[in-house]
Each structure stands twice: as structure tokens, then as C-alpha cells.
Write a protein that holds these residues in place. Structure first.
Motif, mmCIF file in Angstrom:
data_model
loop_
_atom_site.group_PDB
_atom_site.id
_atom_site.type_symbol
_atom_site.label_atom_id
_atom_site.label_comp_id
_atom_site.label_asym_id
_atom_site.label_seq_id
_atom_site.Cartn_x
_atom_site.Cartn_y
_atom_site.Cartn_z
ATOM 1 N N ASN A 305 0.867 -1.176 0.000
ATOM 2 C CA ASN A 305 0.000 0.000 0.000
ATOM 3 C C ASN A 305 0.901 1.222 0.000
ATOM 4 O O ASN A 305 1.943 1.232 0.650
ATOM 5 C CB ASN A 305 -0.907 -0.011 1.232
ATOM 6 N N SER A 306 0.527 2.260 -0.743
ATOM 7 C CA SER A 306 1.389 3.435 -0.841
ATOM 8 C C SER A 306 1.652 4.080 0.515
ATOM 9 O O SER A 306 2.724 4.659 0.735
ATOM 10 C CB SER A 306 0.785 4.459 -1.811
ATOM 11 N N ASP A 307 0.685 3.987 1.453
ATOM 12 C CA ASP A 307 0.892 4.573 2.778
ATOM 13 C C ASP A 307 1.930 3.818 3.600
ATOM 14 O O ASP A 307 2.293 4.243 4.698
ATOM 15 C CB ASP A 307 -0.430 4.621 3.550
ATOM 16 N N ASP A 308 2.421 2.685 3.071
ATOM 17 C CA ASP A 308 3.485 1.940 3.749
ATOM 18 C C ASP A 308 4.863 2.502 3.426
ATOM 19 O O ASP A 308 5.873 2.001 3.937
ATOM 20 C CB ASP A 308 3.460 0.461 3.332
ATOM 21 N N ALA A 309 4.940 3.531 2.589
ATOM 22 C CA ALA A 309 6.226 4.039 2.109
ATOM 23 C C ALA A 309 7.174 4.402 3.249
ATOM 24 O O ALA A 309 8.314 3.914 3.309
ATOM 25 C CB ALA A 309 5.999 5.250 1.200
ATOM 26 N N LEU A 310 6.733 5.270 4.151
ATOM 27 C CA LEU A 310 7.618 5.697 5.231
ATOM 28 C C LEU A 310 7.939 4.567 6.207
ATOM 29 O O LEU A 310 9.117 4.381 6.563
ATOM 30 C CB LEU A 310 7.010 6.893 5.964
ATOM 31 N N PRO A 311 6.942 3.795 6.677
ATOM 32 C CA PRO A 311 7.284 2.683 7.581
ATOM 33 C C PRO A 311 8.279 1.698 6.976
ATOM 34 O O PRO A 311 9.171 1.202 7.674
ATOM 35 C CB PRO A 311 5.922 2.007 7.829
ATOM 36 N N MET A 312 8.162 1.422 5.668
ATOM 37 C CA MET A 312 9.083 0.492 5.023
ATOM 38 C C MET A 312 10.492 1.074 4.941
ATOM 39 O O MET A 312 11.487 0.355 5.089
ATOM 40 C CB MET A 312 8.580 0.128 3.635
ATOM 41 N N LEU A 313 10.599 2.383 4.683
ATOM 42 C CA LEU A 313 11.918 3.021 4.677
ATOM 43 C C LEU A 313 12.580 2.914 6.041
ATOM 44 O O LEU A 313 13.783 2.641 6.150
ATOM 45 C CB LEU A 313 11.796 4.495 4.274
ATOM 46 N N VAL A 314 11.796 3.152 7.084
ATOM 47 C CA VAL A 314 12.324 3.052 8.440
ATOM 48 C C VAL A 314 12.826 1.632 8.715
ATOM 49 O O VAL A 314 13.909 1.432 9.274
ATOM 50 C CB VAL A 314 11.243 3.437 9.472
ATOM 51 N N LYS A 315 12.054 0.654 8.270
ATOM 52 C CA LYS A 315 12.415 -0.740 8.513
ATOM 53 C C LYS A 315 13.667 -1.150 7.751
ATOM 54 O O LYS A 315 14.548 -1.822 8.296
ATOM 55 C CB LYS A 315 11.251 -1.648 8.110
ATOM 56 N N VAL A 316 13.792 -0.720 6.485
ATOM 57 C CA VAL A 316 14.887 -1.167 5.622
ATOM 58 C C VAL A 316 16.172 -0.365 5.830
ATOM 59 O O VAL A 316 17.266 -0.920 5.832
ATOM 60 C CB VAL A 316 14.451 -1.088 4.139
ATOM 61 N N LEU A 317 16.057 0.942 6.024
ATOM 62 C CA LEU A 317 17.231 1.813 6.014
ATOM 63 C C LEU A 317 17.858 2.073 7.372
ATOM 64 O O LEU A 317 19.067 2.262 7.474
ATOM 65 C CB LEU A 317 16.876 3.168 5.373
ATOM 66 N N LEU A 318 17.047 2.114 8.418
ATOM 67 C CA LEU A 318 17.532 2.640 9.693
ATOM 68 C C LEU A 318 18.027 1.560 10.642
ATOM 69 O O LEU A 318 17.363 0.526 10.817
ATOM 70 C CB LEU A 318 16.432 3.448 10.385
ATOM 71 N N PRO A 319 19.174 1.809 11.272
ATOM 72 C CA PRO A 319 19.667 0.886 12.301
ATOM 73 C C PRO A 319 18.951 1.143 13.621
ATOM 74 O O PRO A 319 18.224 2.134 13.778
ATOM 75 C CB PRO A 319 21.154 1.263 12.406
ATOM 76 N N SER A 320 19.159 0.266 14.578
ATOM 77 C CA SER A 320 18.554 0.437 15.901
ATOM 78 C C SER A 320 19.021 1.748 16.506
ATOM 79 O O SER A 320 20.154 2.175 16.316
ATOM 80 C CB SER A 320 18.949 -0.721 16.819
ATOM 81 N N GLY A 321 18.149 2.400 17.243
ATOM 82 C CA GLY A 321 18.447 3.710 17.805
ATOM 83 C C GLY A 321 17.864 4.801 16.945
ATOM 84 O O GLY A 321 17.064 5.619 17.412
ATOM 85 N N LEU A 322 18.237 4.794 15.662
ATOM 86 C CA LEU A 322 17.673 5.770 14.737
ATOM 87 C C LEU A 322 16.204 5.468 14.459
ATOM 88 O O LEU A 322 15.415 6.370 14.207
ATOM 89 C CB LEU A 322 18.468 5.794 13.425
ATOM 90 N N LYS A 323 15.843 4.187 14.487
ATOM 91 C CA LYS A 323 14.421 3.850 14.351
ATOM 92 C C LYS A 323 13.618 4.496 15.480
ATOM 93 O O LYS A 323 12.530 5.024 15.264
ATOM 94 C CB LYS A 323 14.228 2.331 14.391
ATOM 95 N N GLY A 324 14.166 4.452 16.671
ATOM 96 C CA GLY A 324 13.490 5.064 17.800
ATOM 97 C C GLY A 324 13.346 6.569 17.625
ATOM 98 O O GLY A 324 12.313 7.145 17.962
ATOM 99 N N LEU A 325 14.387 7.210 17.048
ATOM 100 C CA LEU A 325 14.335 8.652 16.817
ATOM 101 C C LEU A 325 13.243 8.997 15.822
ATOM 102 O O LEU A 325 12.476 9.945 16.030
ATOM 103 C CB LEU A 325 15.688 9.152 16.298
ATOM 104 N N VAL A 326 13.171 8.238 14.726
ATOM 105 C CA VAL A 326 12.163 8.511 13.708
ATOM 106 C C VAL A 326 10.758 8.263 14.246
ATOM 107 O O VAL A 326 9.831 9.050 14.002
ATOM 108 C CB VAL A 326 12.413 7.652 12.445
ATOM 109 N N LEU A 327 10.581 7.176 14.989
ATOM 110 C CA LEU A 327 9.265 6.918 15.578
ATOM 111 C C LEU A 327 8.903 7.980 16.607
ATOM 112 O O LEU A 327 7.736 8.357 16.727
ATOM 113 C CB LEU A 327 9.256 5.529 16.224
#
Length: 529
Positions: A305-327
Motif C-alpha cells: 500500500n502506498s501509505d506503507d512508504a515511510l514505515p518500510m523506509l524506516v524498517k529497511v534503512l535505519l539501524p537500531s536507535g535511529l528507528k526510535g528517533l524517527v518513531l
């Protein structure tokens, strides 16, 4: 599922702790919390920086971060036009509307409408504003919050309820002052989190040039043909500003920030600063959608779904710690929007509806009523979420389309009311009622348009921005015609809320900053053409 680690959870918890600490400190520094001026307008002592930051943070909800990226992944960067135009509309707020609002000393937009027209127009705007908050801001923000918590492994509804309760607690602690100062903190968090995703995404693709060549050129143009289903250039140029005038210049949700300014100069500069901040979403919210599209085309991620764009980027690109910052940034956007709408809506309900019914209510009682009013709003917002998908597949487009149905008549009576003294209360009420009937007919028809044919189908299927133009023209015509056919208003009574040359007085610095902002917008339009 984002597979969060302990460090991500820690970052999010630290964020929540900071927000609560700020709210508590601000509330303790408020000398008289039970005073309505202190609670609803922050004591009218806000400076330009916190005003501009609050304008930006309260506007940018999680539906922006999810919806802008999602819509960009689906149809390109044209969705950013709403953000860019907002910067210019904020100049209109600062230069045209702010002087009238602050000199009149009003607490709410319905109250200003009473000064300009009548008690009936105040009552109408009070009710329609609360309905608009339920249909748009509250319900969609709650839905976006549920999506974020789903990505964290928490049930959608459980997450939605949690974020509503947490936001409600700190909002009721300190009133508008707590909302504005927490907005300022949240502005930094959501910009930082979004920048991390954007920078890492561009780096992953090989730089800005690689990004610009990774997708079809049509996705990188802000200008779409008249036939485009969502963002035709005619709708952007002539329709979007109508929505913008209503939202940025007449909606309590936004204007309450400038009403809290210490003076006109601070309010105007806060509006200008907010305009500069609104140039950012194209790069930090929309471009990530293009990055996600490019990566999906390369097979590096899957967008069901197109609305999955940002969550998927967070999952694929970001290491632990930075995921927490983005969330934390996503939660900051959600909480700033919810806290702002709760406070603004409770202000309207308390001062424009309840106080009219019980004018002898004490200051302490009015603050209590304002706090209790948010409970009902939350309930209605949660109930409305289930109907969103029937109107639009993208969260952000849904908000804009609903606004197109309710904003033209309100924009007409405010904008024309300031510049033309001859307009009266009969014309204003006729215009707003006409706009309401046509707007509701369109909203109901859009949900059921599959069963319609002929002219009715066209009425319900025409692009929402084109519909906004049509509705605005009709409302203006009704406003002028009915006013001219009835008695003129008492000019002496409305002199302070209608145009005069002194209203545009400002410093040379403000003029230069405003001109520079317009120049930046034109440069962006040219680059992404």
C-alpha cells in the motif's frame, strides 16, 4: 513490523519523559492557570519563534508524514503543493488577518465573526468548526497513530487509545501554553527524525542526482495536467488557496497560536517564520515517498500500500536507535496535532457555546468545561475513523477533500468581510448555509457515487479542488447578492474589524523576509516543473 530493539524503546520513552517534563514546568510557571486568558491563550505573551514552531508542529501530524510520503510514492511530488502554498497563505495571515484579530481582542474565530456580522454567524461557525475537527484532524490523526503503533507491534486500537490518553493528560495540565512549548520541542524532534530518513535514503540511492533519475520524470513535477484526478494545476492555483485561507487564516486550530502573541509584530513574524518552515515538507516528508518508490522499483522493498512508504523506509534503512528517533518524530507530529486540536476545540466549545448558554460561569468552571469537552471529541473521532477509506485511499488526500467541502463559505465570509463593509449578516448566513448544503451533498454523494449517473455523478466525482473553486464562487455570489438586497450594516460598529491602510503597516525587515519567502517558493516551482 519494525523489529524495535531496547535502544529504540529507550529513545521513545526519553521523548515521552521530556514532553511531560516540559508540560509540567510550563504549567507550574503559569501564575493563574484557572484564568481563561492564561489557559486558552497562554496569557497572550508568546514570542515569534514559539508561535512559528507551534504553527508548523501543530499542522504537521502523523498523517502528513505517512500520507505525504504515501501519496508521493503513488503519484509524485505534486502533493507538496499544499505545503508550499501554505507558506504564502501564512503571509496573508500575518499581514492581512493578524491586525484585525489582535486589535479586536477576540479569543476565538467565531467571536470575531460575531463582531463582524452577528451572533448567528458565530453560532454557525462554532458548530461547523467542531464537526470539521471530528471529520478531519482528530479522526485522521488517531488513525495515523494507530498505524504507527501497528508498526511497533501494538494493536491498532490499543495504540490509538494510548496516544489519545497520553496527549490528553499533558494538554489538560497546562492549557495552550503547554501545547505551544511542547510543540516547539516536537518541531525539532519531527524535523530531525524526518531528516534522518531523507538523508539516509538519498545516500542509499547514490545521491540527489541518482534520486532524480531513479523514477519517471512525471513523478518529480509539481505541475499536473487539468485531467489529473488529484492535483490538476488549475485546482492547485485556484482551488488550493481557498482551502488555505480557511485553514491558515480563519481556523481556530491554527489562528489560536497568533492570538496568543504578545503583540502584532510578534504574531506577524511568527507567521512569516511558519511560512519558511512550510518549505521543508517537500524535502523531508514528500521526497522519502519518492525514495521508497525508487527502492520498490529496484526490488529493495515491497509496497503493498502506498501509505506503507515511510514505515518500510524506516524498517529497511535505519539501524537500531535511529528507528526510535524517527518513531519519536512520528509520535511528536501526532501528539502536537492532537494536543493543538483538543485545546482549540475545547476553547470554541467553552467560550462560544457553553459560555453563551451560561454566561455567569466562573473562570475556574470554564476551564473545567474545556477539559471535559475533549472526551466527547475523542469518542466521535474514533467512531469516524472506519469511514475514511470510503472517501480516499490516501490519508492526506482525504483531509484535503473534506476541507474542500466545508472551507469555501467560511473563507468567503472572512476574506470578503474584512475588505468590504457593505456585506452584512444576512448575506453571510445565506452564503454559509448555501455552502454547507452543497458541501454536505457532495460529501454524501462521494461516498455513494457508484450508484449515481449523469449530472449527479459528475457533481460527486469532479476533482475536489475544482469543486472548491465552484463552491467558493457560488458562496461569494450569494454573500454579495443577499447583502446588496438587504440593509447595510452599521459601519461604526464594524470599523475595527474591516480594512484600513494602517492594517498593512509593518517593518522593512518583515517586508524583506516576506519577499524572500516568495522568491524561495518560485525557485522551487521552477526546479520541480
Amino acid at each position: 513490523m519494525l523489529n524495535l530493539q531496547y535502544i529504540d524503546i529507550t529513545v521513545i520513552c526519553v521523548y515521552f519523559l521530556c514532553i511531560f517534563l516540559v508540560a509540567i514546568v510550563v504549567s507550574k510557571k503559569s501564575k493563574k492557570e484557572q484564568n481563561s486568558t492564561t489557559y486558552f491563550l497562554g496569557g497572550k505573551e508568546m514570542g515569534w519563534f514559539v508561535i512559528g514552531a507551534s504553527l508548523f508542529a501543530s499542522n504537521i501530524g502523523s498523517e502528513h508524514l505517512i500520507g505525504l510520503a504515501g501519496t508521493a510514492a503513488n503519484s509524485g511530488v505534486a502533493v507538496a503543493q499544499f505545503e508550499l502554498l501554505a507558506g504564502i497563505i501564512l503571509l496573508l495571515l500575518g499581514w492581512v488577518f493578524v491586525p484585525f484579530y489582535l486589535r479586536s481582542g477576540v479569543f476565538t474565530m467565531p467571536e470575531f465573526l460575531e463582531l463582524r456580522y452577528s451572533k448567528n454567524t458565530r453560532a454557525y461557525l462554532s458548530v461547523i468548526s467542531i464537526v470539521a475537527y471530528i471529520l478531519t484532524k482528530i479522526s485522521v490523526t488517531i488513525a495515523a497513530g494507530g498505524i504507527i503503533f501497528q508498526a511497533m507491534g501494538i494493536d491498532f486500537w490499543a495504540g490509538a487509545v494510548i496516544i489519545v490518553v497520553i496527549t490528553g493528560i499533558y494538554t489538560t495540565i497546562g492549557g495552550l501554553k503547554a501545547v505551544i512549548y511542547t510543540d516547539m520541542i516536537q518541531m525539532f524532534v519531527l524535523i530531525a527524525g524526518s531528516l534522518v530518513v531523507t538523508i539516509l535514503g538519498i545516500y542509499h540511492l547514490g545521491g540527489w542526482s541518482a534520486l532524480m533519475t531513479s523514477v519517471d520524470t512525471s513523478y518529480l513535477s509539481l505541475w499536473k495536467p487539468i485531467s489529473h484526478p488529484d492535483f490538476p494545476w488549475t485546482g492547485i492555483i485556484f482551488g488550493a488557496p481557498i482551502l488555505g485561507v480557511w485553514y491558515w487564516c480563519t481556523d481556530q486550530f491554527i489562528v489560536q497560536r497568533v492570538l496568543a502573541a504578545s503583540n502584532i509584530k510578534q504574531a506577524r513574524r511568527g507567521s512569516i517564520f511558519g511560512g519558511y518552515l512550510k518549505m521543508l515538507p517537500l524535502f523531508i516528508f514528500v521526497i522519502p515517498g519518492i525514495i521508497a518508490l525508487a527502492m520498490s522499483q529496484n526490488g529493495e522493498l515491497t509496497l503493498q500500500n502506498s501509505d506503507d512508504a515511510l514505515p518500510m523506509l524506516v524498517k529497511v534503512l535505519l539501524p537500531s536507535g535511529l528507528k526510535g528517533l524517527v518513531l519519536a518524530g512520528l509520535l511528536a507530529a501526532l501528539m502536537s496535532s492532537l494536543s493543538s486540536v483538543f485545546n482549540s476545540c475545547s476553547t470554541i466549545f467553552t467560550l462560544d457555546i457553553y459560555k453563551k448558554i451560561k454566561p455567569a460561569s466562573s473562570e475556574k468552571h470554564l476551564v473545567l468545561v474545556g477539559r471535559l469537552a475533549t472526551v466527547g471529541l475523542v469518542v466521535f473521532g474514533l467512531l469516524w475513523v472506519q469511514f475514511i477509506d470510503n472517501i480516499s485511499d490516501q490519508l492526506f488526500t482525504y483531509i484535503q477533500s473534506v476541507q474542500a467541502y466545508i472551507s469555501p463559505p467560511i473563507a468567503a465570509v472572512f476574506l470578503l468581510g474584512i475588505f468590504f463593509k457593505r456585506l452584512n449578516s444576512k448575506g453571510a448566513m445565506a452564503s454559509m448555509v448555501t455552502g454547507f448544503v452543497l458541501g454536505i451533498a457532495r460529501l454524501i454523494g462521494e461516498v455513494n457515487k457508484v450508484d449515481l449517473t449523469g449530472a449527479l455523478f459528475y457533481f460527486c466525482d469532479i476533482n475536489f479542488l475544482h469543486f472548491a473553486i465552484f463552491l467558493f464562487v457560488i458562496c461569494v455570489a450569494v454573500l454579495i447578492l443577499v447583502s446588496l438586497l438587504s440593509a447595510r450594516p452599521d459601519y461604526a460598529k464594524i470599523d475595527g474589524v474591516t480594512f484600513n491602510k494602517l492594517s498593512l503597516a509593518g517593518t522593512k525587515k518583515d517586508l524583506i523576509l516576506s519577499g524572500l519567502l516568495v522568491g524561495i517558493l518560485v525557485a522551487i516551482w521552477i526546479y520541480f516543473s
